[in-house]
Design a protein around this motif. Sequence first.
Motif, PDB file in Angstrom:
ATOM      1  N   ILE A  13       0.838  -1.203   0.000  1.00  0.00           N
ATOM      2  CA  ILE A  13       0.000   0.000   0.000  1.00  0.00           C
ATOM      3  C   ILE A  13       0.872   1.253   0.000  1.00  0.00           C
ATOM      4  O   ILE A  13       0.588   2.231  -0.706  1.00  0.00           O
ATOM      5  CB  ILE A  13      -0.951  -0.002   1.212  1.00  0.00           C
ATOM      6  N   ILE A  14       1.948   1.229   0.783  1.00  0.00           N
ATOM      7  CA  ILE A  14       2.876   2.370   0.803  1.00  0.00           C
ATOM      8  C   ILE A  14       3.485   2.571  -0.578  1.00  0.00           C
ATOM      9  O   ILE A  14       3.593   3.704  -1.069  1.00  0.00           O
ATOM     10  CB  ILE A  14       3.973   2.148   1.864  1.00  0.00           C
ATOM     11  N   ARG A  15       3.892   1.475  -1.212  1.00  0.00           N
ATOM     12  CA  ARG A  15       4.454   1.585  -2.562  1.00  0.00           C
ATOM     13  C   ARG A  15       3.451   2.228  -3.513  1.00  0.00           C
ATOM     14  O   ARG A  15       3.809   3.098  -4.319  1.00  0.00           O
ATOM     15  CB  ARG A  15       4.866   0.207  -3.088  1.00  0.00           C
ATOM     16  N   GLN A  16       2.172   1.822  -3.410  1.00  0.00           N
ATOM     17  CA  GLN A  16       1.162   2.391  -4.294  1.00  0.00           C
ATOM     18  C   GLN A  16       0.931   3.866  -3.993  1.00  0.00           C
ATOM     19  O   GLN A  16       0.744   4.672  -4.909  1.00  0.00           O
ATOM     20  CB  GLN A  16      -0.151   1.621  -4.161  1.00  0.00           C
ATOM     21  N   GLU A  17       0.946   4.228  -2.711  1.00  0.00           N
ATOM     22  CA  GLU A  17       0.802   5.643  -2.345  1.00  0.00           C
ATOM     23  C   GLU A  17       1.939   6.466  -2.945  1.00  0.00           C
ATOM     24  O   GLU A  17       1.712   7.535  -3.523  1.00  0.00           O
ATOM     25  CB  GLU A  17       0.778   5.787  -0.823  1.00  0.00           C
ATOM     26  N   SER A  45      -8.125   5.549  10.229  1.00  0.00           N
ATOM     27  CA  SER A  45      -6.857   6.261  10.400  1.00  0.00           C
ATOM     28  C   SER A  45      -6.967   7.590   9.672  1.00  0.00           C
ATOM     29  O   SER A  45      -8.027   7.943   9.149  1.00  0.00           O
ATOM     30  CB  SER A  45      -5.687   5.436   9.861  1.00  0.00           C
ATOM     31  N   ASN A  46      -5.886   8.331   9.623  1.00  0.00           N
ATOM     32  CA  ASN A  46      -5.933   9.668   9.037  1.00  0.00           C
ATOM     33  C   ASN A  46      -5.872   9.674   7.514  1.00  0.00           C
ATOM     34  O   ASN A  46      -6.003  10.731   6.896  1.00  0.00           O
ATOM     35  CB  ASN A  46      -4.781  10.519   9.583  1.00  0.00           C
ATOM     36  N   LYS A  47      -5.649   8.505   6.920  1.00  0.00           N
ATOM     37  CA  LYS A  47      -5.600   8.418   5.463  1.00  0.00           C
ATOM     38  C   LYS A  47      -6.533   7.323   4.972  1.00  0.00           C
ATOM     39  O   LYS A  47      -6.792   6.342   5.672  1.00  0.00           O
ATOM     40  CB  LYS A  47      -4.182   8.128   4.963  1.00  0.00           C
ATOM     41  N   ALA A  48      -6.995   7.491   3.742  1.00  0.00           N
ATOM     42  CA  ALA A  48      -7.809   6.464   3.090  1.00  0.00           C
ATOM     43  C   ALA A  48      -7.683   6.635   1.587  1.00  0.00           C
ATOM     44  O   ALA A  48      -7.455   7.742   1.086  1.00  0.00           O
ATOM     45  CB  ALA A  48      -9.274   6.565   3.513  1.00  0.00           C
ATOM     46  N   LYS A  49      -7.828   5.543   0.877  1.00  0.00           N
ATOM     47  CA  LYS A  49      -7.866   5.587  -0.583  1.00  0.00           C
ATOM     48  C   LYS A  49      -9.317   5.678  -1.023  1.00  0.00           C
ATOM     49  O   LYS A  49     -10.175   4.920  -0.548  1.00  0.00           O
ATOM     50  CB  LYS A  49      -7.224   4.327  -1.169  1.00  0.00           C
ATOM     51  N   LEU A  50      -9.605   6.611  -1.925  1.00  0.00           N
ATOM     52  CA  LEU A  50     -10.949   6.787  -2.473  1.00  0.00           C
ATOM     53  C   LEU A  50     -10.920   6.449  -3.956  1.00  0.00           C
ATOM     54  O   LEU A  50     -10.068   6.946  -4.701  1.00  0.00           O
ATOM     55  CB  LEU A  50     -11.428   8.219  -2.252  1.00  0.00           C
ATOM     56  N   HIS A  85      -2.822  18.060   8.949  1.00  0.00           N
ATOM     57  CA  HIS A  85      -1.398  17.713   8.951  1.00  0.00           C
ATOM     58  C   HIS A  85      -1.260  16.381   8.223  1.00  0.00           C
ATOM     59  O   HIS A  85      -1.871  15.385   8.611  1.00  0.00           O
ATOM     60  CB  HIS A  85      -0.877  17.587  10.381  1.00  0.00           C
ATOM     61  N   ILE A  86      -0.466  16.358   7.169  1.00  0.00           N
ATOM     62  CA  ILE A  86      -0.331  15.163   6.337  1.00  0.00           C
ATOM     63  C   ILE A  86       1.026  14.519   6.598  1.00  0.00           C
ATOM     64  O   ILE A  86       2.072  15.129   6.375  1.00  0.00           O
ATOM     65  CB  ILE A  86      -0.487  15.508   4.845  1.00  0.00           C
ATOM     66  N   THR A  87       1.001  13.294   7.081  1.00  0.00           N
ATOM     67  CA  THR A  87       2.225  12.549   7.370  1.00  0.00           C
ATOM     68  C   THR A  87       2.689  11.814   6.117  1.00  0.00           C
ATOM     69  O   THR A  87       1.895  11.149   5.445  1.00  0.00           O
ATOM     70  CB  THR A  87       1.981  11.529   8.495  1.00  0.00           C
ATOM     71  N   GLN A  88       3.957  11.934   5.815  1.00  0.00           N
ATOM     72  CA  GLN A  88       4.504  11.227   4.664  1.00  0.00           C
ATOM     73  C   GLN A  88       4.667   9.741   4.989  1.00  0.00           C
ATOM     74  O   GLN A  88       4.922   9.368   6.131  1.00  0.00           O
ATOM     75  CB  GLN A  88       5.850  11.825   4.258  1.00  0.00           C
ATOM     76  N   PRO A  89       4.513   8.876   4.002  1.00  0.00           N
ATOM     77  CA  PRO A  89       4.645   7.436   4.263  1.00  0.00           C
ATOM     78  C   PRO A  89       6.067   7.072   4.667  1.00  0.00           C
ATOM     79  O   PRO A  89       7.026   7.745   4.268  1.00  0.00           O
ATOM     80  CB  PRO A  89       4.262   6.793   2.922  1.00  0.00           C
ATOM     81  N   LEU A 145       4.917  -0.368  10.806  1.00  0.00           N
ATOM     82  CA  LEU A 145       3.813  -0.793  11.670  1.00  0.00           C
ATOM     83  C   LEU A 145       3.104   0.401  12.298  1.00  0.00           C
ATOM     84  O   LEU A 145       1.875   0.408  12.433  1.00  0.00           O
ATOM     85  CB  LEU A 145       4.332  -1.718  12.770  1.00  0.00           C
ATOM     86  N   GLN A 146       3.875   1.409  12.688  1.00  0.00           N
ATOM     87  CA  GLN A 146       3.296   2.571  13.361  1.00  0.00           C
ATOM     88  C   GLN A 146       2.600   3.527  12.399  1.00  0.00           C
ATOM     89  O   GLN A 146       1.862   4.417  12.832  1.00  0.00           O
ATOM     90  CB  GLN A 146       4.395   3.330  14.116  1.00  0.00           C
ATOM     91  N   SER A 147       2.802   3.340  11.100  1.00  0.00           N
ATOM     92  CA  SER A 147       2.286   4.313  10.134  1.00  0.00           C
ATOM     93  C   SER A 147       0.781   4.242   9.945  1.00  0.00           C
ATOM     94  O   SER A 147       0.175   5.190   9.437  1.00  0.00           O
ATOM     95  CB  SER A 147       2.978   4.120   8.777  1.00  0.00           C
ATOM     96  N   ALA A 148       0.153   3.138  10.344  1.00  0.00           N
ATOM     97  CA  ALA A 148      -1.301   3.015  10.194  1.00  0.00           C
ATOM     98  C   ALA A 148      -1.805   1.916  11.115  1.00  0.00           C
ATOM     99  O   ALA A 148      -1.216   0.826  11.152  1.00  0.00           O
ATOM    100  CB  ALA A 148      -1.678   2.699   8.750  1.00  0.00           C
TER     101      ALA A 148
END
Length: 450
Positions: free
Chosen positions: A46-50, A159-164, A193-197, A221-224
């Motif tokens: 998922i991080i790679r896709q982001e 969490s603070n991010k989601a894919k739409l 506030h947007i956290t980078q992956p 692990l802590q990223s989401a």
Amino acid sequence: MNSIRLFVVSLLISVMSLTSAAQAQAPADENQLYNAWSYLLGRALIIRQENTDMREPGMNYNVIKYHNLASDTAFVNPNFDVAYLESWIAIDDNSAALVSVPEIKDRYYTIQLLNEWGDNITNINSRVYPNHPSGIFALVTAHSNVKLPAGAIPVILPSNKAKLLGRFELKDSPEEATKLQRAVTLTITGTPHITQPPAIPEFTNDKLPGVALFDNAEAILQSAPDYTPVAAGVQQSVRDIAQKVHTNSQYRQQTDNALTQHVIPAFMQEAHTGIATWKNNWLGGHKEGRGYNGHYGTDYRMRTAINLLGIWANSPGEAVYYLATKDSNGQSLNGNGFYRLHFPATALPETMAKAFWSIIMVSIPDYQVIPNPLKRYNFNNYSGLKKNSDGSLDIVIGPRPPKHFPESNWLPSSTNQAFAFTFRAYVPEPDVAAGDRFPPAVTPVNENQF
């Protein structure tokens, strides 16, 4: 006598030291390693896709990118049956994402939301929200401080991010579908506030990461947050392995050897044959004892496999997916050969779905469309396919149009290019959703037999 005692004590200490060293250097149990690595890979995909998405022109957090898939052929696992839109939502407790959805009738549509591990959050459509199929949907955190507009439907993100992802069936009026697609808007309240992956090793689908995947495990692990019931236990296994590969070079090398020689090949085998039912050399539908697409429960290995092979899979009520990489003889599909899909008159593809069906050819291992002069990549309800005199339907695949066969039913392949088929049934019929019905086998044929 004292010298003998000293010798025995020294010998015991040496044996204990050697035993401790051997234990410290012993590689992880392969089953534990398999589970920990496959779990961590799920988030890394998922991080790679982001990261990939954010490098694309027109992509940014909290901005909708409206796709014209007739030209967006670089899309991974594309769907040319719909007008497509996508965004990465990024909010915090003091901001919200307001998604405006127009009224849509007599056309399949959905606005899908997924979390940062690839699990489905919800689908905004008339099936999931029958009393509120359109209007303002407010995407908020669980502890949001935002006062929402009157009438807005709250959707709490884990969490603070989601894919739409938005999909609007083209049918035979793509202009209308595009108009509806463009009517979906996204407005952000506040300044999130947007956290980078977190950092991950570079890898491809045909060269998955080995021990390097554990180098930044804690940050990954802590990223989401992950809400699968078994997350705590498997995350601790990840941490244990990460700590050892960081502090012991011999353990690191042994772990990498185990991954490359045993774990990764076994995972690829499971991903291609073990996560769903295998029938007619298609992989799809629900398999007893495994999770469900989009709602994986404790089956994080299936979630990772889907993130690898068909990222952003929807829930079974919305769509059922089938993947074919082998022909009816069990041989890998290749652009040098000719193949046929034969649908009997009593089991035509349109009988598998209440909304629509489609089949698309994609390359292996990157799952993108294969260029061809006709720019023909898929078939669906509106492709104008010609039926046989008995009402059955044949689709033929090959590098050249076969003689004495309707070109309208020919899907071009590319010489020496391995490929796969994805068959989709949107709003599947009950027997399809239950995993009791599959597309026909992809049968190799001679191009002169037509």
